[in-house]
Design a protein around this motif. Structure first.
Motif, PDB file in Angstrom:
ATOM      1  N   VAL A 188       0.836  -1.195   0.000  1.00  0.00           N
ATOM      2  CA  VAL A 188       0.000   0.000   0.000  1.00  0.00           C
ATOM      3  C   VAL A 188       0.875   1.252   0.000  1.00  0.00           C
ATOM      4  CG1 VAL A 188      -1.844   1.210   1.250  1.00  0.00           C
ATOM      5  CG2 VAL A 188      -1.704  -1.293   1.337  1.00  0.00           C
ATOM      6  N   TRP A 189       0.486   2.260  -0.795  1.00  0.00           N
ATOM      7  CA  TRP A 189       1.175   3.549  -0.801  1.00  0.00           C
ATOM      8  C   TRP A 189       0.117   4.643  -0.712  1.00  0.00           C
ATOM      9  CZ3 TRP A 189       5.854   4.966   0.217  1.00  0.00           C
ATOM     10  CH2 TRP A 189       6.264   6.257  -0.078  1.00  0.00           C
TER      11      TRP A 189
ATOM     12  N   GLU B  90       3.337   7.640   2.786  1.00  0.00           N
ATOM     13  CA  GLU B  90       3.381   6.492   3.694  1.00  0.00           C
ATOM     14  C   GLU B  90       3.195   5.208   2.909  1.00  0.00           C
ATOM     15  OE1 GLU B  90       0.896   4.519   7.409  1.00  0.00           O
ATOM     16  OE2 GLU B  90       0.189   6.372   6.528  1.00  0.00           O
ATOM     17  N   GLY B  91       4.062   4.238   3.133  1.00  0.00           N
ATOM     18  CA  GLY B  91       3.932   2.926   2.512  1.00  0.00           C
ATOM     19  C   GLY B  91       3.988   1.838   3.558  1.00  0.00           C
ATOM     20  N   PHE B  92       3.225   0.770   3.329  1.00  0.00           N
ATOM     21  CA  PHE B  92       3.242  -0.365   4.245  1.00  0.00           C
ATOM     22  C   PHE B  92       2.710  -1.603   3.535  1.00  0.00           C
ATOM     23  CE2 PHE B  92      -0.720   1.939   4.875  1.00  0.00           C
ATOM     24  CZ  PHE B  92      -1.683   0.952   4.888  1.00  0.00           C
ATOM     25  N   GLU B  93       2.926  -2.772   4.149  1.00  0.00           N
ATOM     26  CA  GLU B  93       2.427  -4.047   3.624  1.00  0.00           C
ATOM     27  C   GLU B  93       1.528  -4.700   4.654  1.00  0.00           C
ATOM     28  OE1 GLU B  93       5.136  -6.931   2.001  1.00  0.00           O
ATOM     29  OE2 GLU B  93       6.501  -5.358   1.340  1.00  0.00           O
ATOM     30  N   VAL B  94       0.500  -5.378   4.169  1.00  0.00           N
ATOM     31  CA  VAL B  94      -0.359  -6.206   5.018  1.00  0.00           C
ATOM     32  C   VAL B  94      -0.561  -7.540   4.305  1.00  0.00           C
ATOM     33  CG1 VAL B  94      -1.546  -4.254   6.089  1.00  0.00           C
ATOM     34  CG2 VAL B  94      -2.506  -5.273   4.036  1.00  0.00           C
ATOM     35  N   SER B  95      -0.937  -8.551   5.051  1.00  0.00           N
ATOM     36  CA  SER B  95      -1.167  -9.867   4.450  1.00  0.00           C
ATOM     37  C   SER B  95      -2.454  -9.858   3.633  1.00  0.00           C
ATOM     38  CB  SER B  95      -1.238 -10.942   5.531  1.00  0.00           C
ATOM     39  OG  SER B  95      -2.396 -10.775   6.322  1.00  0.00           O
ATOM     40  N   ASN B  96      -2.534 -10.747   2.655  1.00  0.00           N
ATOM     41  CA  ASN B  96      -3.716 -10.868   1.810  1.00  0.00           C
ATOM     42  C   ASN B  96      -4.667 -11.894   2.438  1.00  0.00           C
ATOM     43  OD1 ASN B  96      -5.559 -10.798  -0.232  1.00  0.00           O
ATOM     44  ND2 ASN B  96      -4.147 -11.305  -1.870  1.00  0.00           N
ATOM     45  N   LEU B  97      -4.980 -11.650   3.688  1.00  0.00           N
ATOM     46  CA  LEU B  97      -5.906 -12.464   4.479  1.00  0.00           C
ATOM     47  C   LEU B  97      -6.850 -11.527   5.217  1.00  0.00           C
ATOM     48  CD1 LEU B  97      -3.269 -14.891   6.060  1.00  0.00           C
ATOM     49  CD2 LEU B  97      -4.829 -15.418   4.170  1.00  0.00           C
ATOM     50  N   SER B  98      -7.887 -12.058   5.826  1.00  0.00           N
ATOM     51  CA  SER B  98      -8.846 -11.194   6.524  1.00  0.00           C
ATOM     52  C   SER B  98      -8.187 -10.351   7.614  1.00  0.00           C
ATOM     53  CB  SER B  98     -10.022 -11.985   7.083  1.00  0.00           C
ATOM     54  OG  SER B  98      -9.623 -13.191   7.629  1.00  0.00           O
TER      55      SER B  98
ATOM     56  N   ALA C 100      -8.318  -6.198   7.779  1.00  0.00           N
ATOM     57  CA  ALA C 100      -8.697  -5.441   8.986  1.00  0.00           C
ATOM     58  C   ALA C 100      -7.629  -4.407   9.325  1.00  0.00           C
ATOM     59  CB  ALA C 100      -8.925  -6.394  10.154  1.00  0.00           C
ATOM     60  N   GLU C 101      -6.357  -4.789   9.211  1.00  0.00           N
ATOM     61  CA  GLU C 101      -5.265  -3.849   9.479  1.00  0.00           C
ATOM     62  C   GLU C 101      -5.267  -2.716   8.447  1.00  0.00           C
ATOM     63  OE1 GLU C 101      -0.407  -3.623   9.695  1.00  0.00           O
ATOM     64  OE2 GLU C 101      -1.356  -5.587   9.685  1.00  0.00           O
ATOM     65  N   LEU C 102      -5.526  -3.052   7.185  1.00  0.00           N
ATOM     66  CA  LEU C 102      -5.575  -2.051   6.123  1.00  0.00           C
ATOM     67  C   LEU C 102      -6.650  -1.002   6.418  1.00  0.00           C
ATOM     68  CD1 LEU C 102      -4.753  -1.050   3.255  1.00  0.00           C
ATOM     69  CD2 LEU C 102      -6.492  -2.612   2.372  1.00  0.00           C
ATOM     70  N   ILE C 103      -7.831  -1.443   6.760  1.00  0.00           N
ATOM     71  CA  ILE C 103      -8.938  -0.528   7.066  1.00  0.00           C
ATOM     72  C   ILE C 103      -8.583   0.341   8.265  1.00  0.00           C
ATOM     73  CG2 ILE C 103     -11.326  -0.427   7.896  1.00  0.00           C
ATOM     74  CD1 ILE C 103     -11.764  -2.988   6.132  1.00  0.00           C
ATOM     75  N   LYS C 104      -7.980  -0.259   9.282  1.00  0.00           N
ATOM     76  CA  LYS C 104      -7.589   0.491  10.476  1.00  0.00           C
ATOM     77  C   LYS C 104      -6.546   1.562  10.138  1.00  0.00           C
ATOM     78  CE  LYS C 104      -5.665  -0.220  15.079  1.00  0.00           C
ATOM     79  NZ  LYS C 104      -5.149  -1.228  16.001  1.00  0.00           N
ATOM     80  N   ARG C 105      -5.559   1.211   9.325  1.00  0.00           N
ATOM     81  CA  ARG C 105      -4.488   2.150   8.988  1.00  0.00           C
ATOM     82  C   ARG C 105      -4.938   3.220   8.009  1.00  0.00           C
ATOM     83  NH1 ARG C 105       1.355  -0.526   8.632  1.00  0.00           N
ATOM     84  NH2 ARG C 105       1.832   1.687   8.577  1.00  0.00           N
ATOM     85  N   LEU C 106      -5.956   2.921   7.195  1.00  0.00           N
ATOM     86  CA  LEU C 106      -6.463   3.895   6.232  1.00  0.00           C
ATOM     87  C   LEU C 106      -7.620   4.693   6.817  1.00  0.00           C
ATOM     88  CD1 LEU C 106      -6.364   2.028   2.823  1.00  0.00           C
ATOM     89  CD2 LEU C 106      -4.757   3.718   3.729  1.00  0.00           C
TER      90      LEU C 106
END
Length: 58
Positions: A16-17, A23-31, A35-41
């Motif tokens: 993600v960028w 800001e850039g980061f990676e999250v797993s392609n799992l549920s 959840a982490e993606l939504i929280k960070r965005l």
């Protein structure tokens, strides 16, 4: 601040960028990663671009 987000999708993770924050980061392609993606965005997003890293086309 309104942002745009680019997400590169692979089998195992999402890269993600966020601009203009730079800001850039990676999250797993799992549920759990989703959840982490939504929280960070937790920002107002104007647009989101998605792209697959595989060579497969549907």
């Amino acid at each position: 601040m309104i942002s745009w987000v680019g997400i590169d999708i692979s089998k195992s993770n999402l890269v993600v960028w966020v601009q203009p924050q730079g800001e850039g980061f990676e999250v797993s392609n799992l549920s759990e990663g989703f959840a982490e993606l939504i929280k960070r965005l937790n920002i107002q997003i104007k647009s989101c671009c998605l792209g697959s890293t595989s060579g497969r086309r549907i």
